[in-house]
Design an enzyme around this catalytic site. Structure first.
Site, PDB file in Angstrom:
ATOM      1  N   ILE A   1       0.616  -1.103  -0.159  1.00 51.84           N
ATOM      2  CA  ILE A   1       0.181  -0.376   0.193  1.00 51.84           C
ATOM      3  C   ILE A   1       0.598   1.225   0.057  1.00 51.84           C
ATOM      4  O   ILE A   1       0.011   2.511  -0.480  1.00 51.84           O
ATOM      5  CB  ILE A   1      -0.868  -0.393   1.621  1.00 51.84           C
ATOM      6  CG1 ILE A   1      -2.272  -1.168   1.158  1.00 51.84           C
ATOM      7  CG2 ILE A   1      -1.428   1.414   1.528  1.00 51.84           C
ATOM      8  CD1 ILE A   1      -2.538  -1.126   2.082  1.00 51.84           C
ATOM      9  N   ASP A  33      11.085   3.630   5.475  1.00 56.62           N
ATOM     10  CA  ASP A  33      11.054   2.153   5.617  1.00 56.62           C
ATOM     11  C   ASP A  33      11.917   1.742   6.142  1.00 56.62           C
ATOM     12  O   ASP A  33      13.711   1.808   6.137  1.00 56.62           O
ATOM     13  CB  ASP A  33      10.497   1.235   4.293  1.00 56.62           C
ATOM     14  CG  ASP A  33       9.851   0.248   4.135  1.00 56.62           C
ATOM     15  OD1 ASP A  33      10.349  -0.548   4.928  1.00 56.62           O
ATOM     16  OD2 ASP A  33       8.319   0.423   3.893  1.00 56.62           O
ATOM     17  N   ASN A  42       1.442   4.678   7.881  1.00 54.85           N
ATOM     18  CA  ASN A  42       1.587   3.986   6.858  1.00 54.85           C
ATOM     19  C   ASN A  42       1.966   2.132   8.094  1.00 54.85           C
ATOM     20  O   ASN A  42       1.670   1.356   6.974  1.00 54.85           O
ATOM     21  CB  ASN A  42       1.651   3.237   5.386  1.00 54.85           C
ATOM     22  CG  ASN A  42       1.528   2.568   4.729  1.00 54.85           C
ATOM     23  OD1 ASN A  42       0.453   2.245   4.832  1.00 54.85           O
ATOM     24  ND2 ASN A  42       2.117   1.956   4.601  1.00 54.85           N
ATOM     25  N   SER A  80      -7.276  -0.635  10.081  1.00 54.57           N
ATOM     26  CA  SER A  80      -8.026  -1.752   9.336  1.00 54.57           C
ATOM     27  C   SER A  80      -8.803  -1.780   9.499  1.00 54.57           C
ATOM     28  O   SER A  80      -9.652  -1.810  11.457  1.00 54.57           O
ATOM     29  CB  SER A  80      -6.607  -2.779   9.877  1.00 54.57           C
ATOM     30  OG  SER A  80      -6.659  -3.813   9.183  1.00 54.57           O
ATOM     31  N   TYR A 132      -2.845  -6.280  17.387  1.00 52.12           N
ATOM     32  CA  TYR A 132      -3.220  -6.101  16.266  1.00 52.12           C
ATOM     33  C   TYR A 132      -4.349  -5.812  16.011  1.00 52.12           C
ATOM     34  O   TYR A 132      -4.270  -4.668  15.693  1.00 52.12           O
ATOM     35  CB  TYR A 132      -3.032  -6.808  14.780  1.00 52.12           C
ATOM     36  CG  TYR A 132      -2.565  -6.073  13.911  1.00 52.12           C
ATOM     37  CD1 TYR A 132      -1.609  -5.632  12.837  1.00 52.12           C
ATOM     38  CD2 TYR A 132      -4.491  -6.441  12.816  1.00 52.12           C
ATOM     39  CE1 TYR A 132      -1.631  -5.416  11.632  1.00 52.12           C
ATOM     40  CE2 TYR A 132      -4.462  -6.056  11.638  1.00 52.12           C
ATOM     41  CZ  TYR A 132      -3.010  -4.965  11.046  1.00 52.12           C
ATOM     42  OH  TYR A 132      -3.027  -4.645   9.678  1.00 52.12           O
ATOM     43  N   LYS A 182      -5.458  -1.519  16.091  1.00 49.15           N
ATOM     44  CA  LYS A 182      -6.126  -0.508  15.096  1.00 49.15           C
ATOM     45  C   LYS A 182      -7.081  -0.239  15.544  1.00 49.15           C
ATOM     46  O   LYS A 182      -7.507   1.330  15.336  1.00 49.15           O
ATOM     47  CB  LYS A 182      -6.037  -1.630  14.000  1.00 49.15           C
ATOM     48  CG  LYS A 182      -4.877  -2.431  13.085  1.00 49.15           C
ATOM     49  CD  LYS A 182      -4.312  -0.496  12.242  1.00 49.15           C
ATOM     50  CE  LYS A 182      -2.539  -1.312  11.621  1.00 49.15           C
ATOM     51  NZ  LYS A 182      -1.792   0.398  11.758  1.00 49.15           N
ATOM     52  N   ILE A 221      -6.202  -7.278   1.256  1.00 53.77           N
ATOM     53  CA  ILE A 221      -6.323  -6.414  -0.028  1.00 53.77           C
ATOM     54  C   ILE A 221      -5.012  -7.307  -0.961  1.00 53.77           C
ATOM     55  O   ILE A 221      -4.023  -8.105   0.569  1.00 53.77           O
ATOM     56  CB  ILE A 221      -5.349  -5.166   0.570  1.00 53.77           C
ATOM     57  CG1 ILE A 221      -6.593  -3.390   1.059  1.00 53.77           C
ATOM     58  CG2 ILE A 221      -4.675  -3.515  -0.877  1.00 53.77           C
ATOM     59  CD1 ILE A 221      -7.719  -3.564   0.135  1.00 53.77           C
ATOM     60  N   LEU A 222      -4.713  -7.550  -1.402  1.00 52.35           N
ATOM     61  CA  LEU A 222      -4.290  -8.320  -2.755  1.00 52.35           C
ATOM     62  C   LEU A 222      -2.687  -7.827  -1.989  1.00 52.35           C
ATOM     63  O   LEU A 222      -1.832  -7.034  -4.078  1.00 52.35           O
ATOM     64  CB  LEU A 222      -4.521  -8.535  -3.641  1.00 52.35           C
ATOM     65  CG  LEU A 222      -5.630  -9.611  -3.446  1.00 52.35           C
ATOM     66  CD1 LEU A 222      -5.753  -9.810  -4.952  1.00 52.35           C
ATOM     67  CD2 LEU A 222      -5.407 -10.795  -3.152  1.00 52.35           C
ATOM     68  N   THR A 223      -2.093  -7.026  -1.220  1.00 53.24           N
ATOM     69  CA  THR A 223      -0.600  -6.661  -1.533  1.00 53.24           C
ATOM     70  C   THR A 223       0.391  -8.286  -1.583  1.00 53.24           C
ATOM     71  O   THR A 223       0.130  -9.018  -2.022  1.00 53.24           O
ATOM     72  CB  THR A 223      -0.032  -6.723  -0.460  1.00 53.24           C
ATOM     73  OG1 THR A 223       0.161  -7.369   0.408  1.00 53.24           O
ATOM     74  CG2 THR A 223      -0.748  -5.511   0.257  1.00 53.24           C
TER      75      THR A 223
END
Length: 265
Positions: free
Chosen positions: A18, A37, A90, A145, A158, A162, A191-193
């Site tokens: 993302i 990152d 992010n 999320s 997690y 979130k 999501i298809l990361t």
């Protein structure tokens, strides 16, 4: 084109998925980008791709668990471009071997996720907001999320982290709105990361799809488009909100797919 022309944007977690899609999207619309990152090489590669397409970008190492590392990213951005207009928080993490149910979860993993997923946003805003104020305002977007709105058999830390991001977003929006700073969040579903495609077998993906209102999975660009909207002046009267981007996965009675299958027999 030009929806965020000449604005300066920080994108954390921009080496892949993302964050990568959003960095490219913002750059295409005219923003100057600084990518932070833990995967420094990936951040540098994202910046290189932006520059090859005529944009301005830098990729830096950033450890979301370390205050000094986040502050360095903010300071570098201001030193390089003179201001900050957009902050996309992010970074997110979990370890499914440790982040289990309440009885069995690793408490050190709980602490780690609260640092990486929540405290990193607080730190980023602590150091970026004064620069946003100097710029006359701007937009902060946090990645929450759908795990922050539901319960699950695992990922306790997690999901809790979130959920904290969702309410932290409201607090930031309430505290700094008078300075023309907006703060919103995006809450992706599946999501298809590249990571999800690598780690989730086809049967699991099909199981998720069964419960979607839409008949396809989301892609990183679907989130990037929403972040671009929230970063731009098109959303200038929206703040404190969390945009749920999940293909209608959570909107229906959870028995609906099974009931439809039952009645069709």
């Amino acid at each position: 084109m030009g929806r965020v022309q000449d604005q300066v944007a920080i994108v954390t977690g921009g080496a892949s998925g993302i964050g990568y899609a959003t960095a490219l999207k913002l750059a295409k619309e005219g923003a100057k980008i600084v990518i932070g990152d833990f995967n420094q090489h990936g951040a540098e590669q994202t910046a290189k791709e932006i520059k090859l397409n005529g944009g301005e970008a830098f990729g830096l190492f950033m450890d979301a668990a370390k205050e000094d590392s986040i502050k360095n990213l903010i300071d570098f951005t201001v030193e390089s471009f003179g201001k900050i207009d957009i902050l996309f928080n992010n970074v997110g993490s979990t370890d499914l071997n440790k982040d289990l149910d309440v009885v069995n979860l690793d408490l050190d993993e709980w602490d780690r996720l609260m640092d990486v997923n929540v405290k990193s946003i607080v730190i980023g805003c602590k150091y970026a907001v004064p620069h946003l104020i100097k710029s006359g305002g701007g937009s902060i977007i946090n990645t929450a999320s759908m795990a922050g709105f539901t319960g699950d058999s695992i990922r306790t830390a997690y999901g809790s982290s979130k959920a904290a991001v969702v309410n932290l977003t409201r607090y930031i929006a309430a505290q700094y709105g008078k300075y023309s700073i907006r703060c919103n969040a995006v809450a992706p579903g599946l999501i298809l990361t590249p990571a999800s495609e690598r780690n989730l077998p086809p049967d699991i993906l099909e199981l998720f799809l069964k419960h979607n209102a839409l008949s396809y999975h989301g892609k990183p660009d679907d989130i990037a488009n929403a972040v671009l909207f929230l970063a731009s002046n098109e959303s200038k009267f929206i703040t404190g909100q969390t945009l749920q981007i999940e293909g209608g996965h959570y909107i229906s009675n959870p028995t609906m797919p099974d009931f439809n299958a039952f009645t069709s027999e």
